[in-house]
Structures are given as structure tokens and as C-alpha cells.
Design a protein around this motif. Structure first.
Motif, PDB file in Angstrom:
ATOM      1  N   ILE A 103       3.698   4.768 -11.739  1.00 30.60           N
ATOM      2  CA  ILE A 103       4.231   5.705 -10.747  1.00 30.60           C
ATOM      3  C   ILE A 103       5.529   6.318 -11.265  1.00 30.60           C
ATOM      4  O   ILE A 103       6.409   5.605 -11.752  1.00 30.60           O
ATOM      5  N   VAL A 104       5.641   7.640 -11.165  1.00 30.42           N
ATOM      6  CA  VAL A 104       6.870   8.333 -11.545  1.00 30.42           C
ATOM      7  C   VAL A 104       7.914   8.107 -10.455  1.00 30.42           C
ATOM      8  O   VAL A 104       7.649   8.327  -9.263  1.00 30.42           O
ATOM      9  N   ALA A 105       9.089   7.665 -10.845  1.00 32.55           N
ATOM     10  CA  ALA A 105      10.130   7.318  -9.867  1.00 32.55           C
ATOM     11  C   ALA A 105      10.647   8.564  -9.157  1.00 32.55           C
ATOM     12  O   ALA A 105      10.941   9.579  -9.805  1.00 32.55           O
ATOM     13  N   PRO A 106      10.789   8.508  -7.837  1.00 34.28           N
ATOM     14  CA  PRO A 106      11.431   9.620  -7.116  1.00 34.28           C
ATOM     15  C   PRO A 106      12.906   9.703  -7.495  1.00 34.28           C
ATOM     16  O   PRO A 106      13.464   8.756  -8.063  1.00 34.28           O
ATOM     17  N   PRO A 107      13.562  10.808  -7.182  1.00 30.84           N
ATOM     18  CA  PRO A 107      15.004  10.899  -7.478  1.00 30.84           C
ATOM     19  C   PRO A 107      15.800   9.871  -6.677  1.00 30.84           C
ATOM     20  O   PRO A 107      15.495   9.598  -5.514  1.00 30.84           O
ATOM     21  N   VAL A 108      16.805   9.289  -7.330  1.00 32.56           N
ATOM     22  CA  VAL A 108      17.658   8.299  -6.667  1.00 32.56           C
ATOM     23  C   VAL A 108      18.613   8.995  -5.706  1.00 32.56           C
ATOM     24  O   VAL A 108      19.218  10.014  -6.044  1.00 32.56           O
ATOM     25  N   ILE A 109      18.737   8.441  -4.502  1.00 29.24           N
ATOM     26  CA  ILE A 109      19.757   8.875  -3.555  1.00 29.24           C
ATOM     27  C   ILE A 109      20.931   7.914  -3.725  1.00 29.24           C
ATOM     28  O   ILE A 109      20.750   6.699  -3.779  1.00 29.24           O
ATOM     29  N   ARG A 110      22.146   8.441  -3.828  1.00 34.48           N
ATOM     30  CA  ARG A 110      23.288   7.605  -4.199  1.00 34.48           C
ATOM     31  C   ARG A 110      24.206   7.365  -2.995  1.00 34.48           C
ATOM     32  O   ARG A 110      24.547   8.297  -2.256  1.00 34.48           O
ATOM     33  N   GLY A 111      24.608   6.113  -2.798  1.00 34.56           N
ATOM     34  CA  GLY A 111      25.572   5.758  -1.767  1.00 34.56           C
ATOM     35  C   GLY A 111      26.771   5.055  -2.378  1.00 34.56           C
ATOM     36  O   GLY A 111      26.862   4.879  -3.596  1.00 34.56           O
ATOM     37  N   ASP A 112      27.693   4.576  -1.517  1.00 35.98           N
ATOM     38  CA  ASP A 112      28.918   3.941  -2.023  1.00 35.98           C
ATOM     39  C   ASP A 112      29.067   2.511  -1.509  1.00 35.98           C
ATOM     40  O   ASP A 112      30.162   1.984  -1.440  1.00 35.98           O
ATOM     41  N   TRP A 113      27.960   1.888  -1.146  1.00 39.55           N
ATOM     42  CA  TRP A 113      27.863   0.519  -0.610  1.00 39.55           C
ATOM     43  C   TRP A 113      28.121   0.455   0.894  1.00 39.55           C
ATOM     44  O   TRP A 113      27.856  -0.571   1.518  1.00 39.55           O
ATOM     45  N   SER A 114      28.641   1.501   1.513  1.00 40.97           N
ATOM     46  CA  SER A 114      29.018   1.433   2.925  1.00 40.97           C
ATOM     47  C   SER A 114      27.845   1.801   3.826  1.00 40.97           C
ATOM     48  O   SER A 114      26.929   2.539   3.441  1.00 40.97           O
ATOM     49  N   ALA A 115      27.891   1.300   5.069  1.00 45.45           N
ATOM     50  CA  ALA A 115      26.885   1.663   6.056  1.00 45.45           C
ATOM     51  C   ALA A 115      26.914   3.156   6.331  1.00 45.45           C
ATOM     52  O   ALA A 115      25.869   3.784   6.570  1.00 45.45           O
ATOM     53  N   ALA A 116      28.113   3.754   6.286  1.00 45.23           N
ATOM     54  CA  ALA A 116      28.228   5.194   6.546  1.00 45.23           C
ATOM     55  C   ALA A 116      27.444   6.001   5.517  1.00 45.23           C
ATOM     56  O   ALA A 116      26.755   6.969   5.861  1.00 45.23           O
ATOM     57  N   SER A 117      27.533   5.596   4.237  1.00 47.33           N
ATOM     58  CA  SER A 117      26.781   6.326   3.208  1.00 47.33           C
ATOM     59  C   SER A 117      25.279   6.108   3.371  1.00 47.33           C
ATOM     60  O   SER A 117      24.473   6.994   3.083  1.00 47.33           O
ATOM     61  N   GLY A 118      24.888   4.941   3.874  1.00 43.93           N
ATOM     62  CA  GLY A 118      23.474   4.706   4.160  1.00 43.93           C
ATOM     63  C   GLY A 118      22.977   5.582   5.280  1.00 43.93           C
ATOM     64  O   GLY A 118      21.838   6.070   5.245  1.00 43.93           O
ATOM     65  N   HIS A 119      23.820   5.811   6.265  1.00 43.81           N
ATOM     66  CA  HIS A 119      23.447   6.687   7.377  1.00 43.81           C
ATOM     67  C   HIS A 119      23.251   8.119   6.901  1.00 43.81           C
ATOM     68  O   HIS A 119      22.279   8.790   7.280  1.00 43.81           O
TER      69      HIS A 119
ATOM     70  N   ARG B 223      20.035  -3.075 -10.463  1.00 41.65           N
ATOM     71  CA  ARG B 223      19.059  -2.986  -9.380  1.00 41.65           C
ATOM     72  C   ARG B 223      18.198  -1.736  -9.521  1.00 41.65           C
ATOM     73  O   ARG B 223      16.991  -1.781  -9.289  1.00 41.65           O
ATOM     74  N   GLU B 224      18.825  -0.657  -9.936  1.00 38.59           N
ATOM     75  CA  GLU B 224      18.047   0.559 -10.188  1.00 38.59           C
ATOM     76  C   GLU B 224      17.059   0.345 -11.327  1.00 38.59           C
ATOM     77  O   GLU B 224      15.901   0.799 -11.263  1.00 38.59           O
ATOM     78  N   ALA B 225      17.489  -0.352 -12.363  1.00 43.41           N
ATOM     79  CA  ALA B 225      16.602  -0.611 -13.502  1.00 43.41           C
ATOM     80  C   ALA B 225      15.391  -1.441 -13.080  1.00 43.41           C
ATOM     81  O   ALA B 225      14.258  -1.195 -13.524  1.00 43.41           O
ATOM     82  N   GLY B 226      15.605  -2.440 -12.223  1.00 48.27           N
ATOM     83  CA  GLY B 226      14.489  -3.250 -11.748  1.00 48.27           C
ATOM     84  C   GLY B 226      13.510  -2.447 -10.913  1.00 48.27           C
ATOM     85  O   GLY B 226      12.288  -2.641 -11.012  1.00 48.27           O
ATOM     86  N   TRP B 227      14.031  -1.576 -10.073  1.00 50.56           N
ATOM     87  CA  TRP B 227      13.188  -0.673  -9.270  1.00 50.56           C
ATOM     88  C   TRP B 227      12.353   0.231 -10.165  1.00 50.56           C
ATOM     89  O   TRP B 227      11.133   0.360  -9.988  1.00 50.56           O
TER      90      TRP B 227
ATOM     91  N   GLY C  79       0.772  -1.235   0.000  1.00 52.43           N
ATOM     92  CA  GLY C  79       0.000   0.000   0.000  1.00 52.43           C
ATOM     93  C   GLY C  79       0.801   1.281   0.000  1.00 52.43           C
ATOM     94  O   GLY C  79       0.234   2.372   0.106  1.00 52.43           O
ATOM     95  N   HIS C  80       2.106   1.191  -0.148  1.00 51.57           N
ATOM     96  CA  HIS C  80       2.923   2.404  -0.176  1.00 51.57           C
ATOM     97  C   HIS C  80       2.725   3.117  -1.507  1.00 51.57           C
ATOM     98  O   HIS C  80       2.747   2.482  -2.570  1.00 51.57           O
ATOM     99  N   PRO C  81       2.524   4.437  -1.474  1.00 48.36           N
ATOM    100  CA  PRO C  81       2.227   5.161  -2.719  1.00 48.36           C
ATOM    101  C   PRO C  81       3.386   5.206  -3.704  1.00 48.36           C
ATOM    102  O   PRO C  81       3.193   5.318  -4.907  1.00 48.36           O
ATOM    103  N   THR C  82       4.596   5.120  -3.193  1.00 48.47           N
ATOM    104  CA  THR C  82       5.784   5.037  -4.050  1.00 48.47           C
ATOM    105  C   THR C  82       6.895   4.385  -3.249  1.00 48.47           C
ATOM    106  O   THR C  82       6.758   4.129  -2.048  1.00 48.47           O
ATOM    107  N   VAL C  83       8.013   4.092  -3.922  1.00 48.62           N
ATOM    108  CA  VAL C  83       9.175   3.485  -3.273  1.00 48.62           C
ATOM    109  C   VAL C  83      10.400   4.308  -3.634  1.00 48.62           C
ATOM    110  O   VAL C  83      10.697   4.502  -4.822  1.00 48.62           O
ATOM    111  N   TRP C  84      11.099   4.802  -2.630  1.00 49.29           N
ATOM    112  CA  TRP C  84      12.341   5.530  -2.857  1.00 49.29           C
ATOM    113  C   TRP C  84      13.493   4.529  -2.975  1.00 49.29           C
ATOM    114  O   TRP C  84      13.392   3.392  -2.512  1.00 49.29           O
ATOM    115  N   HIS C  85      14.581   4.981  -3.600  1.00 51.37           N
ATOM    116  CA  HIS C  85      15.707   4.078  -3.827  1.00 51.37           C
ATOM    117  C   HIS C  85      17.011   4.712  -3.400  1.00 51.37           C
ATOM    118  O   HIS C  85      17.363   5.816  -3.835  1.00 51.37           O
TER     119      HIS C  85
END
Length: 353
Positions: free
Chosen positions: A213-229, A200-204, A181-187
Motif C-alpha cells: 500500500i502506498v502511504a498517504p501523506p503524513v499530517i503533522r502535529g506538535d504532540w498537543s491535543a489542540a494540534s490533534g483537533h 513511529r512514522e517509519a514503523g507505520w 479490513g481498512h484499505p489504508t491507514v492515515w498517520h
């Protein structure tokens, strides 16, 4: 066992032949995995090898066959869980096939060409490249005399490819969140230079487009937990963020910490899905819903593909059900992924019971 054998040190092929009651030629065939040995005889010879602790002499075999029985592995970094898991899987599969590993990393100065030069100097029979698809796809010069298998790459006539179904896994993860039921999914995506991150982005994106649904802008990380934070701190204040698909579990871990620190409940207010299913994913807070990669199968398939190229024999049936065949110049094997649902995902707040 004849105790005189134990007193001589290293067991010889003749010792194995005597214990198994076969010829030296038969022992040689078993040691070199020759197909023309019946199963009963092979089992008897292998039991004798195990009892005597016999190991084929690698240098002597190289002189006979013209092969070193070694495989090179090119890996840019072992800082990511995916690379470490892949190296472990490749090592186990190579050992089963009787091949040693030579692991090299490209340096800033010499790059991929330098890594291949090192492998040629080591005399390896072929190489597996982990997550260097971007460099390869951009036209890096490849060694002509070295058989190659690349893990995660677009199809390429220069080498065989083995990969996870990154796009399929991402699509299933995104569709799961929409079904809640989520109106969109961020990535939260991986680096732009990564083939796996792009898939993975293409599948999303595909799952969102199919839902209109129009995709929200992608937030970019570098695979690390720090970038996720960091990404989590950016997204936490936004009330329109109720569902996130994260390109790997390490970034998801940092994101969960940020959401918790900012007072956003998971999954009460925000649902989160990762990718990889690392060993600790079930122990995250909350336990992480994620897409599981089968690293053991990936490693096995990569080694099988390379050994088939080196030895010119047939490869076992690929994951997608193709008929066994000698590898053609262009060959690709896609290993399925699957969604593992845990406690980090739930219904959107507006539809929660």
C-alpha cells in the motif's frame, strides 16, 4: 532500641553498627551498595538503618568517593505526558540507587550547552537526557567528563541509549488496522525534529509497504491535543479516511473530539489508534486503542545504564537479552512496546458484520 540514640537526633553509622551487631566498616559497605556483603548481614543492617531512620551523609560520602551521588536530568519540556512520565520513572529509579536528581531545561539563549554547564557546576556524576536526541545527533558539543545516557536517540558512540520500540509498536498498530479490513491507514505524526516521532512514522510506513500500500501523506502535529483537533477537522470531511494511527494519545484525544464534532462515528466510520497508553486512555470517548510504552522500565534502564557508567560495574541484562557486561562506548537498549486494544478500533465499514 537504646532510647539514648533517639535523644541525640540524627543516627550515626556507629549507632547502626551497634544495633545490627556489625562493624562500622560493614555498615559503610551496605550504605555504599558494596557487593561483598552477604545477604543476611545486609538485611540486618538495612533493618537497623530503617529502624533508626539512618541516612548516609551525602557530603561525607562525596569526600570519600569523589562522587556527589547525584544525577542530572536534561528535559526540554514537561508539557508532554511522555516527558513527565519519564521524569517520574527516572526519579523513582534514582532514589532506589541512592542518587539525588538535578533537573535542568535548556533555555532559548543557552541551549543544551548551557544545560550541561549548569550540571557541571552542580557537580553531578552523570546525566540522563530526555528527548533531546535531535540536538545531540546534530553534533552538539558534549561534556567529556560527564557520563551520559540519552532516552530516544539513534546509536551514538558518545553515549548510551535507552528507547522504546517506537517503530515496532507503530508497525503492530498499523498492521492491526489493516487486518480489520481498512484499505489504508492515515498517520498523524509528531514534530519532524523528534526522533520518537520519526521512528513511529517509519514503523507505520513499513507496515503499509509490506502490505503493498502506498502511504498517504503524513499530517503533522506538535504532540498537543489542540494540534490533534486541527488535524481531525482537516481529515473528518474525507470519506477515504477510515483508519488513523496517531503518534501519541494527546493528539488522539483532540482528533477524537474533532471527529465527533463533525459527525464521524468512532469506530463505526473511523478507527483510531494512539501511542503511549496514558493514564486516562481507557476513559477517552470511546476508550482508546493505543500502543503502551513501559515508562517505568525505561526509567529504570536509563538509571541502571548511567550508574553502571559512573561506578564502572556490570549492568543488568538488557531487554533484548544481551549478556550482562560493563557498558561499552556504544550501547543501546530497546524496551518492547505492546498494543492495547480497546473500543476506538473496529472493522472497516464495508466488512463490518
Amino acid at each position: 532500641m537504646d532510647e539514648s540514640i533517639l535523644g541525640r537526633g540524627r543516627a550515626s553509622m556507629a549507632d547502626v553498627a551497634a544495633l545490627a551487631g556489625v562493624s562500622g566498616q560493614t555498615v559503610s559497605r551496605v550504605a555504599n551498595r558494596h557487593p561483598r556483603v552477604d545477604a543476611t548481614t545486609r538485611a540486618r543492617v538495612e533493618a537497623a538503618m530503617a529502624e533508626l531512620g539512618y541516612r548516609p551523609h551525602r557530603a561525607a560520602r562525596a569526600l570519600r568517593t569523589g562522587r556527589s551521588q547525584s544525577i542530572g536530568v536534561v528535559v526540554a519540556t514537561l508539557a508532554t505526558v511522555g516527558n513527565t512520565r519519564m521524569l517520574e520513572a527516572v526519579s523513582a529509579a534514582a532514589s532506589t540507587k541512592g542518587y539525588a536528581l538535578v533537573v535542568v531545561s535548556p533555555t532559548d539563549r543557552s541551549g543544551l550547552d548551557g544545560a550541561f554547564t549548569t550540571l557541571r557546576d552542580q557537580g553531578v556524576d552523570g546525566a540522563i537526557v530526555l528527548n533531546e536526541a535531535t540536538a545531540l545527533a546534530r553534533g552538539a558539543e558534549l561534556p567529556r567528563a560527564l557520563d551520559l545516557v540519552v532516552v530516544d536517540s539513534p546509536p551514538d558512540e558518545r553515549f548510551a541509549v535507552v528507547e522504546s520500540d517506537h517503530a515496532g509498536g507503530a508497525h503492530i498498530a498499523t498492521a492491526h488496522l489493516l487486518a480489520l479490513g481498512h484499505p489504508t491507514v492515515w498517520h498523524l505524526g509528531g514534530p519532524e525534529t523528534s526522533y520518537a516521532a520519526a521512528e513511529r512514522e517509519a514503523g507505520w510506513r513499513a507496515a503499509l509497504e509490506e502490505a503493498g500500500i502506498v502511504a498517504p501523506p503524513v499530517i503533522r502535529g506538535d504532540w498537543s491535543a489542540a494540534s490533534g483537533h486541527v488535524a481531525g477537522l482537516e481529515l473528518a470531511p474525507r470519506p477515504d479516511v477510515s483508519a488513523l494511527f496517531v503518534a501519541n494519545d494527546q493528539m488522539a484525544l483532540g482528533l477524537l473530539r474533532a471527529l465527533h464534532g463533525e459527525g464521524r462515528s468512532v469506530p463505526g466510520e473511523v478507527s483510531v489508534i494512539g501511542f503511549d497508553d496514558v493514564a486516562d486512555a481507557a476513559d477517552y470517548t470511546p476508550p482508546l486503542t493505543t500502543v503502551r510504552q513501559d515508562f517505568d522500565t525505561l526509567g529504570q534502564r536509563a538509571v541502571e545504564a548511567l550508574v553502571a557508567r559512573i561506578e564502572g560495574g556490570p549492568i543488568a541484562e538488557p531487554a533484548q537479552g544481551e549478556e550482562p557486561a560493563v557498558l561499552p562506548p556504544l550501547w543501546r537498549d530497546v524496551v518492547p512496546t505492546r498494543l492495547v486494544v480497546r473500543e476506538s478500533t473496529g472493522p472497516a465499514a464495508s466488512v463490518a458484520p
